[in-house]
Design an enzyme around this catalytic site. Structure first.
Site, PDB file in Angstrom:
ATOM      1  N   GLY A 121      -3.555  -5.544  13.411  1.00  0.00           N
ATOM      2  CA  GLY A 121      -4.636  -5.774  12.987  1.00  0.00           C
ATOM      3  C   GLY A 121      -5.344  -5.831  12.211  1.00  0.00           C
ATOM      4  CG  LEU A 174      -8.225  -1.015   8.606  1.00  0.00           C
ATOM      5  CD1 LEU A 174      -9.192  -0.705   7.571  1.00  0.00           C
ATOM      6  CD2 LEU A 174      -7.515   0.003   8.645  1.00  0.00           C
ATOM      7  NE  ARG A 227     -23.123 -16.651  38.551  1.00  0.00           N
ATOM      8  CZ  ARG A 227     -24.250 -15.826  37.994  1.00  0.00           C
ATOM      9  NH1 ARG A 227     -24.548 -14.690  37.618  1.00  0.00           N
ATOM     10  NH2 ARG A 227     -26.094 -15.578  38.477  1.00  0.00           N
ATOM     11  CG  HIS A 259      -6.042   1.670   0.055  1.00  0.00           C
ATOM     12  ND1 HIS A 259      -5.803   2.691   1.280  1.00  0.00           N
ATOM     13  CD2 HIS A 259      -6.240   0.349   0.060  1.00  0.00           C
ATOM     14  CE1 HIS A 259      -6.129   1.275   2.038  1.00  0.00           C
ATOM     15  NE2 HIS A 259      -6.414   0.293   1.249  1.00  0.00           N
ATOM     16  CG  HIS A 286      -1.647  -1.164   1.684  1.00  0.00           C
ATOM     17  ND1 HIS A 286      -1.259  -2.409   1.952  1.00  0.00           N
ATOM     18  CD2 HIS A 286      -2.878  -1.634   1.421  1.00  0.00           C
ATOM     19  CE1 HIS A 286      -2.132  -3.175   2.045  1.00  0.00           C
ATOM     20  NE2 HIS A 286      -3.287  -2.879   1.546  1.00  0.00           N
ATOM     21  CD  GLU A 301     -20.612  -6.144  24.595  1.00  0.00           C
ATOM     22  OE1 GLU A 301     -21.526  -6.502  25.709  1.00  0.00           O
ATOM     23  OE2 GLU A 301     -20.738  -5.612  23.607  1.00  0.00           O
ATOM     24  CG  ASN A 319      -6.768   9.266   2.610  1.00  0.00           C
ATOM     25  OD1 ASN A 319      -7.687   8.728   1.690  1.00  0.00           O
ATOM     26  ND2 ASN A 319      -5.528   8.270   2.466  1.00  0.00           N
ATOM     27  CG  ASP A 363     -10.440   9.067   5.687  1.00  0.00           C
ATOM     28  OD1 ASP A 363     -11.720   9.388   5.597  1.00  0.00           O
ATOM     29  OD2 ASP A 363      -9.945   9.123   4.927  1.00  0.00           O
ATOM     30  N   GLY A 364     -10.859   4.693   7.307  1.00  0.00           N
ATOM     31  CA  GLY A 364     -10.948   3.579   7.879  1.00  0.00           C
ATOM     32  C   GLY A 364     -11.904   3.097   9.038  1.00  0.00           C
ATOM     33  CG  HIS A 422     -28.735 -13.892  26.293  1.00  0.00           C
ATOM     34  ND1 HIS A 422     -29.365 -12.796  25.331  1.00  0.00           N
ATOM     35  CD2 HIS A 422     -28.899 -12.830  27.121  1.00  0.00           C
ATOM     36  CE1 HIS A 422     -29.444 -11.920  25.519  1.00  0.00           C
ATOM     37  NE2 HIS A 422     -28.316 -11.771  26.783  1.00  0.00           N
ATOM     38  NE  ARG A 470     -28.224 -18.299  35.309  1.00  0.00           N
ATOM     39  CZ  ARG A 470     -29.429 -17.846  34.248  1.00  0.00           C
ATOM     40  NH1 ARG A 470     -29.722 -16.946  34.752  1.00  0.00           N
ATOM     41  NH2 ARG A 470     -30.268 -18.727  34.188  1.00  0.00           N
TER      42      ARG A 470
END
Length: 632
Positions: free
Chosen positions: A110, A112, A337, A252, A24, A387, A178, A148-149, A449, A495
């Protein structure tokens, strides 16, 4: 001299991409002026890339990798001109996207947006470090160059909202605006006002011409005066100086081509037949970083020598895992947990660098560090419902050099952060993922869930260790194992309460799986993890009454099991025995060892957990029936 430096940097990047016939060139060529001026501000020591109080520089866009390597080489890091000529080639120290195996690369960004969140993480880690060690020892800045990405990806918004909330005045983000992405002008899919967006989340924002040295210099000079995180919107031209391709999206992701590159060099007053040209005066300017870095680190070492924080710093740099007083959880019936909560607090009580939090689920994940302050004054981090940013921020904490971070959410929501978990695995960092509500045992919340495929997904990830403990004592042993791995680990916890189980008959948790019940000359061996181990033990009782010798294997870490030698495997899985794996998830990976699996082949249902385990067959009677069928 600034212009000459920028020109050298610009065409060094273009030559690297052309020589590799891949890469690039556009963003690196457009960022040349910014990088030259920024190099005057960055406080670092190329001779010691791990100096603690160095400024962190994060390139969020991996497509600027040629610029990363060119800058590091010119500054005096342990790279040579041949490394630049081997850009993107097999076995080189200059791979296609930056990885931490290259000296001076702070973090593997890694996909974007990751780097923006990593930069926020570094800035937060610096605040945590300053709270522990004092701002006379920790007072550096974090610079991030993004495009931008990066800002279109949702993770950047998650992270920057958190940066604004915490007023991270040590964070400077330079946005290479750009207005070009792979498909063309950004207008085809993007029209938001970035200045307004960042001001809304609490940033101070400047807009500059990214090719004007004076404007760049002035914007960077203002960073020390900011009381909030600082965004510099630098309007640039992609492929700056690339002849008729200047400003085109075609620069690019592909080399300019020999003819275009020659035309560009002629227009710049350079010899079109020469490549990788670096004049001595240019190299001298960049290499001043060596002497300046030595001086900065020497001054810092003097401050450290006079500080009363040297012992604390040594403890942070070299945590003593053997000194942790883990709770005695034998014979206790607990949800894993809950046992995990006790373990987290025991580790935190001993290791000052143990830090972390949840994506707004601490009461459910059981991750609160009791009687400890919140960020930046203590180890409790609150990420809100973010997350993905949470995981990327904790990756940066792990790379900072002082911390052992954990992040937490429900297991089903691990999907939101998988990209960050994968980058953690690539970097082999100690980031502990806490994922609770591990199965159909979630019950009434229903199939949205209830994780099904997630366990197999993360077990399939290289250099990532998934622990699914069957009781509290096993959970302790899992943590003792994970702390000594040079890799990220995940703790997949229940749980619902799980009964205390017997200890190992043969083997250990560190082997990934062990015999929890051993029968002489077993006809069948049942293997399971987590909540399914106990019904397997009950199924074994049923089968023994039917004169079917049965062994049971608890397998808290499938990944470690796969690393054992053939002799060990044959001791826990008798070659003459049929193997039945039991997993309240998709479980397809168990065919590596098992003759058959009893697993989920659908999504779950909404209802009481006990009813669901009966409905889907994860009860002793059905497991015994499946075992008999396998033998027949």
């Amino acid at each position: 001299m600034l212009e000459k430096q920028a020109k050298t940097l610009r065409f060094l990047c273009a030559d690297m991409v052309q020589n590799a016939n891949s890469g690039h060139p556009g963003a690196p060529m457009g960022l040349a002026e910014i990088m030259v001026v920024l190099s005057k501000y960055i406080n670092h020591n190329p001779k010691n890339p791990n100096w603690l109080n160095r400024d962190r520089l994060v390139f969020s866009g991996g497509h600027a990798s040629s610029l990363v390597y060119a800058y590091l080489y010119l500054s005096g890091y342990d790279l040579n001109i041949d490394d630049l000529k081997n850009f993107r080639k097999f076995g080189s120290r200059t791979p296609g996207h930056p990885e931490i195996t290259t000296p001076g690369v702070e973090i593997a960004t890694g996909p974007l947006g990751q780097g923006v969140a990593n930069a926020v993480g570094f800035a937060m880690a610096a605040k945590s470090a300053a709270n522990l060690l004092g701002d006379d020892l920790i007072n550096h800045k974090v610079y991030c160059i993004c495009g931008d990405g990066d800002l279109q990806e949702g993770i950047s918004y998650e992270a920057c909202a958190l940066a604004g909330k915490h007023e991270l005045d040590n964070l400077v983000i330079i946005y290479d605006s750009n207005k070009i992405t792979i498909e063309g002008d950004t207008d085809i899919a993007w029209s938001e006002d970035i200045k307004v967006r960042f001001e809304a989340v609490g940033f101070e924002v400047a807009k500059i011409d990214g090719h004007n040295f004076d404007e760049i210099d002035f914007a960077l000079s203002q960073a020390d005066e900011k009381t909030k995180p600082y965004l510099i919107i630098a309007n640039t031209t992609i492929g700056k100086g690339a002849a008729n391709l200047e400003g085109s999206h075609k620069t690019h992701g592909a080399p300019l081509g020999d003819e275009v590159l020659k035309e560009a060099k002629i227009a710049a007053g350079l010899d079109p037949n020469k490549s990788f040209v670096i004049d001595e005066d240019v190299l001298f300017e960049f290499r001043s970083a060596l002497e300046l870095g030595d001086l900065s680190e020497a001054k810092w070492n003097q401050i450290l020598k006079q500080s009363d924080k040297t012992n604390l710093l040594n403890n942070l740099l070299n945590p003593d895992f053997k000194s942790i007083k883990f709770p005695d959880l034998k014979n206790q019936s607990l949800a894993t947990r809950d046992s995990n909560h006790k373990i987290l607090n025991a580790i935190c009580a001993t290791l000052p660098g143990f830090i972390g939090g949840s994506a707004d689920l601490a009461p459910s994940n059981k991750t609160e560090l009791l009687e400890k302050p919140d960020f930046p004054y203590g180890p409790n981090l609150h990420f809100g419902i973010r997350e993905h940013a949470m995981a990327a921020i904790c990756n940066a904490y792990a790379r900072y050099g002082l911390f052992l971070p954990f992040s937490a959410t429900f297991f089903v929501f691990s999907d939101y952060l998988k990209a960050s978990a994968r980058i953690a695995a690539l970097m082999k960092i100690k980031h502990f993922f806490i994922w609770t509500h591990d199965s159909i045992g979630v019950g009434e919340d229903g199939p949205t869930h209830e994780p099904i495929e997630q366990l197999s997904t993360f077990r399939a990830m290289p250099n990532f260790y998934v622990f699914r403990p069957a009781d509290g004592n096993e959970n302790v042993l899992c943590w003792q194992t994970a702390l000594n791995l040079n890799a990220p680990s995940a703790f997949v916890c229940s749980r619902q309460k799980l009964p205390a189980l017997n200890e190992a008959v043969f083997g250990e948790v560190k082997n990934g799986a062990y015999l929890i019940k051993q029968s002489k000359n077993p006809k069948i061996t049942l293997v399971a993890s987590g909540s399914e181990v106990e019904p397997c033990l009950k199924a074994a009782e049923i089968l023994e009454k039917l004169s079917i010798p049965t062994s049971v294997v608890s397998a808290p870490c499938f990944d470690l099991l796969c690393e054992q030698d053939k002799d060990y495997i044959n001791k826990i899985f008798d070659p003459k025995s049929k193997i039945l794996a039991v997993e309240a998830a998709s479980g397809l990976e168990w065919y590596k060892f098992a003759d058959e699996i009893l697993a989920m082949n659908s999504f779950g249902e909404s209802g009481d957990a006990k009813i669901l385990f009966e409905h889907f067959g994860f009860v002793a009677e059905n497991i015994a029936l499946k075992a008999k069928s396998l033998l027949e």
